[in-house]
Structures are given as C-alpha cells and as structure tokens.
Design an enzyme around this catalytic site. Structure first.
Site, short mmCIF file in Angstrom:
data_model
loop_
_atom_site.label_atom_id
_atom_site.label_comp_id
_atom_site.label_asym_id
_atom_site.label_seq_id
_atom_site.Cartn_x
_atom_site.Cartn_y
_atom_site.Cartn_z
N LYS A 21 -2.61 -5.58 -0.98
CA LYS A 21 -3.15 -4.51 -1.86
C LYS A 21 -3.59 -5.10 -3.20
O LYS A 21 -4.69 -4.81 -3.68
CB LYS A 21 -2.06 -3.47 -2.10
CG LYS A 21 -2.36 -2.49 -3.23
CD LYS A 21 -1.29 -1.43 -3.42
CE LYS A 21 -0.14 -1.90 -4.24
NZ LYS A 21 -0.35 -1.88 -5.71
N ASN A 22 -2.75 -5.97 -3.76
CA ASN A 22 -3.01 -6.47 -5.11
C ASN A 22 -4.02 -7.61 -5.15
O ASN A 22 -4.40 -8.06 -6.23
CB ASN A 22 -1.70 -6.85 -5.80
CG ASN A 22 -0.86 -5.62 -6.08
OD1 ASN A 22 -1.35 -4.49 -5.94
ND2 ASN A 22 0.38 -5.80 -6.43
N ARG A 88 -4.11 2.35 -11.35
CA ARG A 88 -4.16 1.45 -12.51
C ARG A 88 -5.39 0.55 -12.40
O ARG A 88 -6.03 0.24 -13.38
CB ARG A 88 -2.87 0.63 -12.42
CG ARG A 88 -2.82 -0.56 -13.30
CD ARG A 88 -2.30 -0.22 -14.62
NE ARG A 88 -2.28 -1.41 -15.46
CZ ARG A 88 -2.23 -1.34 -16.78
NH1 ARG A 88 -2.19 -0.18 -17.37
NH2 ARG A 88 -2.22 -2.43 -17.51
N CYS A 112 1.65 3.71 -11.32
CA CYS A 112 3.08 4.04 -11.14
C CYS A 112 3.76 4.29 -12.50
O CYS A 112 3.36 3.77 -13.52
CB CYS A 112 3.80 2.85 -10.51
SG CYS A 112 3.46 2.67 -8.77
N ARG A 117 2.35 1.16 -19.39
CA ARG A 117 1.14 0.58 -18.77
C ARG A 117 -0.02 0.55 -19.78
O ARG A 117 -1.09 1.11 -19.54
CB ARG A 117 0.73 1.32 -17.50
CG ARG A 117 1.80 1.57 -16.48
CD ARG A 117 2.45 0.38 -15.87
NE ARG A 117 1.66 -0.50 -15.07
CZ ARG A 117 1.46 -0.35 -13.75
NH1 ARG A 117 1.93 0.70 -13.16
NH2 ARG A 117 0.75 -1.23 -13.07
N ASP A 300 7.62 -7.06 -8.31
CA ASP A 300 7.38 -6.07 -7.23
C ASP A 300 8.41 -6.15 -6.12
O ASP A 300 8.42 -5.30 -5.22
CB ASP A 300 5.98 -6.26 -6.63
CG ASP A 300 4.91 -5.86 -7.63
OD1 ASP A 300 3.74 -6.20 -7.40
OD2 ASP A 300 5.26 -5.23 -8.64
N ARG A 393 0.74 4.15 -0.18
CA ARG A 393 -0.08 3.54 -1.25
C ARG A 393 -0.12 2.02 -1.06
O ARG A 393 -1.09 1.37 -1.46
CB ARG A 393 0.54 3.83 -2.62
CG ARG A 393 0.46 5.28 -3.06
CD ARG A 393 0.89 5.45 -4.50
NE ARG A 393 0.13 4.54 -5.37
CZ ARG A 393 0.36 4.45 -6.69
NH1 ARG A 393 1.31 5.19 -7.25
NH2 ARG A 393 -0.35 3.63 -7.43
C1 EPZ Z 1 -0.29 -5.92 -11.43
O1 EPZ Z 1 -0.20 -4.81 -12.32
C2 EPZ Z 1 0.14 -5.37 -10.08
N1 EPZ Z 1 -0.80 -4.31 -9.68
C3 EPZ Z 1 1.55 -4.81 -10.18
O2 EPZ Z 1 1.93 -4.35 -8.88
C4 EPZ Z 1 2.48 -5.94 -10.60
O3 EPZ Z 1 3.79 -5.43 -10.75
C5 EPZ Z 1 2.00 -6.53 -11.94
O4 EPZ Z 1 0.63 -6.96 -11.81
C6 EPZ Z 1 2.84 -7.71 -12.39
O5 EPZ Z 1 2.83 -8.70 -11.40
C7 EPZ Z 1 -1.99 -4.66 -9.16
O6 EPZ Z 1 -2.30 -5.83 -9.02
C8 EPZ Z 1 -2.89 -3.53 -8.76
P1 EPZ Z 1 0.27 -6.62 -15.83
P2 EPZ Z 1 -0.80 -4.92 -13.82
O7 EPZ Z 1 -0.98 -6.31 -16.57
O8 EPZ Z 1 -2.03 -5.74 -13.80
C9 EPZ Z 1 2.00 -5.24 -19.99
C10 EPZ Z 1 2.77 -2.82 -7.30
O9 EPZ Z 1 3.88 -2.30 -7.12
N2 EPZ Z 1 0.60 -5.05 -20.39
O10 EPZ Z 1 0.55 -8.03 -15.43
O11 EPZ Z 1 -0.84 -3.56 -14.40
C11 EPZ Z 1 2.43 -4.20 -18.96
O12 EPZ Z 1 2.80 -3.00 -19.60
C12 EPZ Z 1 2.21 -2.94 -8.70
O13 EPZ Z 1 2.04 -3.30 -6.38
C13 EPZ Z 1 0.31 -4.75 -21.70
O14 EPZ Z 1 1.20 -4.64 -22.55
O15 EPZ Z 1 0.37 -5.73 -14.52
C14 EPZ Z 1 3.58 -4.87 -18.28
O16 EPZ Z 1 4.75 -4.68 -19.05
C15 EPZ Z 1 3.15 -2.39 -9.77
N3 EPZ Z 1 -0.99 -4.56 -22.07
C16 EPZ Z 1 3.19 -6.34 -18.29
O17 EPZ Z 1 2.17 -6.48 -19.29
C17 EPZ Z 1 -2.01 -4.68 -21.18
O18 EPZ Z 1 -3.19 -4.52 -21.58
C18 EPZ Z 1 2.61 -6.82 -16.96
O19 EPZ Z 1 1.49 -6.03 -16.67
C19 EPZ Z 1 -1.70 -5.00 -19.83
C20 EPZ Z 1 -0.39 -5.19 -19.45
#
Ligand code: EPZ
Length: 413
Positions: A21-22, A88, A112, A117, A300, A393
C-alpha cells in the site's frame, strides 16, 4: 462490518502478500508526471481506490484486468477541492498537479487518527522549490511563483510522505536541480526512485539521507511491478508467532524486511529466502523495542508487537517514537484482560506469558484493528471486532487470508 473470532485455533498454511500500500500510493501520485503507465500488483484496497478516485477527478483514468492496471490521461485538472480526501497520501498530488497545471487546489488530507499528521514539512519543501503555498480553511492551494536553477531542502524530520512528495515534484521541474537532505530511507522511497527513473527521471540517492533530482520534461511509457507489502507480511509473521504456528508468507522482497533481524534476536525462528518468509514455532523472550525511521523498526508494526509481548517470556518495553498517538490498541487489549501500563502516551510496559479472554473490541485505525484482530486469535473464547472492515484499507483479502491460515472468523454486516 464486525468479525467474530474464536481464539486458539491452530495457525498453519501459506499466504501471499499483496502489493505494498505504502509503495503504491506514491507511485499513483507520480502518474501526474506521466500517466502512460501499466502497474502490476496494484493492491485491491480501499485506500488505493480512494487514490484512484482522486486521479480520475484530476483526469487520469485507469483500466484494471486481473493483476494489471493501465492508465491514460487527457488534459489534467488541478482543482480537486471539491473532493474531500479521506487519505493522507492525497497531499502527494499537490506539488505535481501545481507543476502540470500551473496551480493545484486540494482539500486538507485525511488519514488515520494516530496523531496530528501536520504537513508543514511538505509545505516548507515546496516553498524552498519556488512554490507559493497557502492553507485556506480546509483547502491547500499551490502554484509555482519563481523558477529556480537549484533548490536545496533539509527536512527537519525524515518524513516519508514529504520525501516522496518533493521527489515527485522535483522530477518535473525542468532545468531545476533539487537536493534534499535528511530524507526518509524506507524501501518504498527506493521503489519510487526506480519507478520515476524507469520513465526517464534523473534521481539519485533514494535509500540514503541525501537525494538529488534533476528535473526533466520528457517521460516515456513504462510497465512496473509493485513490491510486496512488508507491513502486511510482518503482521502475518506476528500472527504465526503469537499462536506458535507454522506458516509460509510469499510475495515479499527480502531487502525490505529489516525487522526480521530484531524478531530473530528475541527468539523468532524465521527463514527468509527467495521472496518468502517461513515462520516456525518459536520461544519469544521479553524485549525492548523502540520505533524509528528506516532502517529502524517500523512504527507500522509497533501495535502488533504489543500482542507478541503479551505472550513472550519475561517483561517487555515498547516505545513509539514516530507518532504521538499510536497506542490506541492498549485500551482494547485491556478489555481482553491484558495487563499493560502506558507512560507519557509513548511507552508501554507489558509482563509476558499472559492469557487473554475473548471480548467485544473496537477497531479505530488500520494497524490498531490489525492488532486487536491478532489478539482475538489467541484469546480464550469468542471476540467481536467492531469496524473490522477498516482492515480493507491496508490488508488485501484479509478475511480469506486469515481463514486460509486457520483463523476461525465470521463476518457480519
Ligand atoms: C507514511 O506516513 C506511511 N503512510 C505511514 O503508514 C507510516 O507510518 C509513516 O510513513 C512512517 O513510516 C504512507 O506511506 C501512505 P511521515 P506519513 O511523514 O508520510 C511528522 C500505515 O499504517 N510529520 O513519515 O504521513 C508526522 O506527524 C501508515 O500504513 C510532520 O511533523 O509519515 C509523524 O509524527 C500510518 N510534518 C512523523 O513526522 C510533516 O509535514 C512521521 O510522519 C510530515 C510529517
């Protein structure tokens, strides 16, 4: 939809994971760069359907025949403001559509409930690349304000989505070279670089903390097979370990399974060879787990590891360092009699060798619902998992796959 699961069945058999998915979500966003693509192994998931719907609204159509999905587009439309986004990953379309159409308008991304986020890293990155980005109530508006020959961006945190978003956008900025540092290094980022370069992009460094992108304008048709889902695979590994089962998981990429080392260290008997994982009965010892950006342990799989800690021998500690609200499974596990303490909403302490009792539990987000489903397979008696359909999902054909591995599960609308 609810699932009734009767616990303590023998878990054995074979299962094939679907496309990741990711990995699929950023690849779909990258179709804005060049929609003349055929994708193999696109998983049949509600999050993917949601992204396909957004693409359709932006003018990119698709046709699916078994495991092959082909895409085409006429003129692209950058205004998706009329479509509320439940996922997202919709944010990944903002930059690419702004490059293609001069301006893009998206509704604020969904996703989620595992934390605030925010999207500040995405917006900072686009601005550093010469975009004007505005958040107007519930909308995001982006357009190119000045062309740069060179853009340098340092991410304050190795955000997976921001790394993907900025990579795709930079790939389209003709005659601009973009350097991104402190990037996320997940296997899905390497997959995205492979995909974009296969159509003619000029990207180097994915998988490391520094990525260089030379923007281009001509891209060619490409066929691409999406990698297997490492998180779906990891969830089934844990299903087998908590039930002392013996299963074979097919369709994975060995290089993406960094979490296997940690599982082996705590006693898991796993064999990984040519795109399969063989899980054997194992004696799991109590462990200390901290989630971290890749190559650290994936967040995850953090909730699911809580169930493994319940049956391990000895005490465990699990620390969630990526999201500020990803312990929603604890209150549900407590309904099954689990003895778990939580500190600072980021640290879980669990004593091992616990037995759970069936209970009525509630699915709230994707990995939390997977976790309480796992717990129901080891609980004494029957459990009802409310909102079981959340799993569709991110877990392709999850009901059939669980049944095929011996789980006693019946669904009810
Ligand atoms: C991706 O989400 C994945 N989703 C998530 O999988 C996964 O948990 C996450 O990466 C971390 O590995 C997809 O790929 C669709 P991040 P993403 O930006 O991109 C903070 C699942 O269950 N942050 O790396 O949203 C954020 O709040 C999902 O499959 C900011 O502060 O994750 C978090 O605390 C859940 N500002 C941390 O960084 C931003 O602009 C990591 O978020 C962006 C992120």
């Amino acid at each position: 939809m609810n699932a009734t699961i009767k616990g303590r069945n023998e878990i054995k058999g074979e299962v094939k994971v679907g496309g990741a998915k990711n990995a699929a979500l950023p690849l779909l966003a990258a179709l804005v760069v060049n929609p003349n693509v055929t994708l193999l192994n696109l998983p049949d998931l509600t999050d993917i359907k949601e992204m396909l719907n957004l693409l359709q609204k932006s003018g990119i159509n698709h046709k699916r025949k078994e495991n092959v999905t082909s895409f085409s587009a006429h003129d692209l439309n950058g205004d998706l403001s009329a479509i509320p986004s439940k996922i997202r990953a919709s944010i990944l379309l903002l930059g690419p559509l702004a490059v293609k159409n001069g301006e893009a308008i998206l509704s604020y991304p969904g996703g989620c409930s595992i934390g605030k986020r925010p999207i500040d890293i995405h917006i900072q990155g686009l601005k550093a690349m010469g975009f004007d980005v505005k958040i107007e109530e519930n909308f995001l508006r982006a357009k190119i304000s000045h062309k740069l020959r060179e853009a340098r961006i340092r991410l304050p945190f190795p955000s997976v989505g921001a790394t993907e978003h900025l990579m795709i956008t930079a790939a389209m900025l003709e005659k601009t070279t973009t350097y991104i540092s402190n990037c996320a290094r997940e296997p899905e980022i390497v997959e995205l670089q492979k995909f974009l370069n296969s159509m003619g992009a000029g990207i180097k460094g994915a998988g490391t903390a520094n990525i260089k992108i030379e923007g281009r304008s001509n891209f060619s048709t490409v066929d691409f097979k999406i990698m297997g889902d490492r998180i779906e695979a990891g969830t089934y590994v844990i299903l087998s370990l908590i039930n002392n089962g013996e299963i074979v998981i097919n369709g994975v990429e060995e290089s993406s399974l960094n979490y296997v080392n940690f599982l082996r260290e705590i006693g898991a008997n796993l064999i990984v060879e040519n795109s399969k994982i063989v899980v054997r009965p194992s004696k799991i010892k109590g462990f200390h787990l901290e989630t971290a950006p890749y190559p650290g342990f994936p967040t995850d799989l953090q909730p699911q590891m809580g169930v493994l800690a319940l049956v391990a021998e000895g005490h465990s500690k699990i620390v969630e360092n990526i999201f500020e609200n990803r312990l929603g499974h604890v209150e549900e596990l407590k309904k099954m009699g689990a003895n778990i303490s939580v500190e600072r909403n980021k640290e879980i302490k669990i004593s091992g060798s616990q037995r759970l009792n069936g209970a009525n539990v509630v699915g709230k987000d994707l990995r939390e619902t997977a976790t309480i489903t796992l717990a129901a397979t080891i609980a004494e008696g029957k459990s009802v998992v409310k909102n079981f359909d959340i799993l569709y999902r991110g877990y392709e054909k999850v009901n059939d796959k669980l049944k095929g591995l011996g789980v006693d599960i019946t669904l009810k609308d």
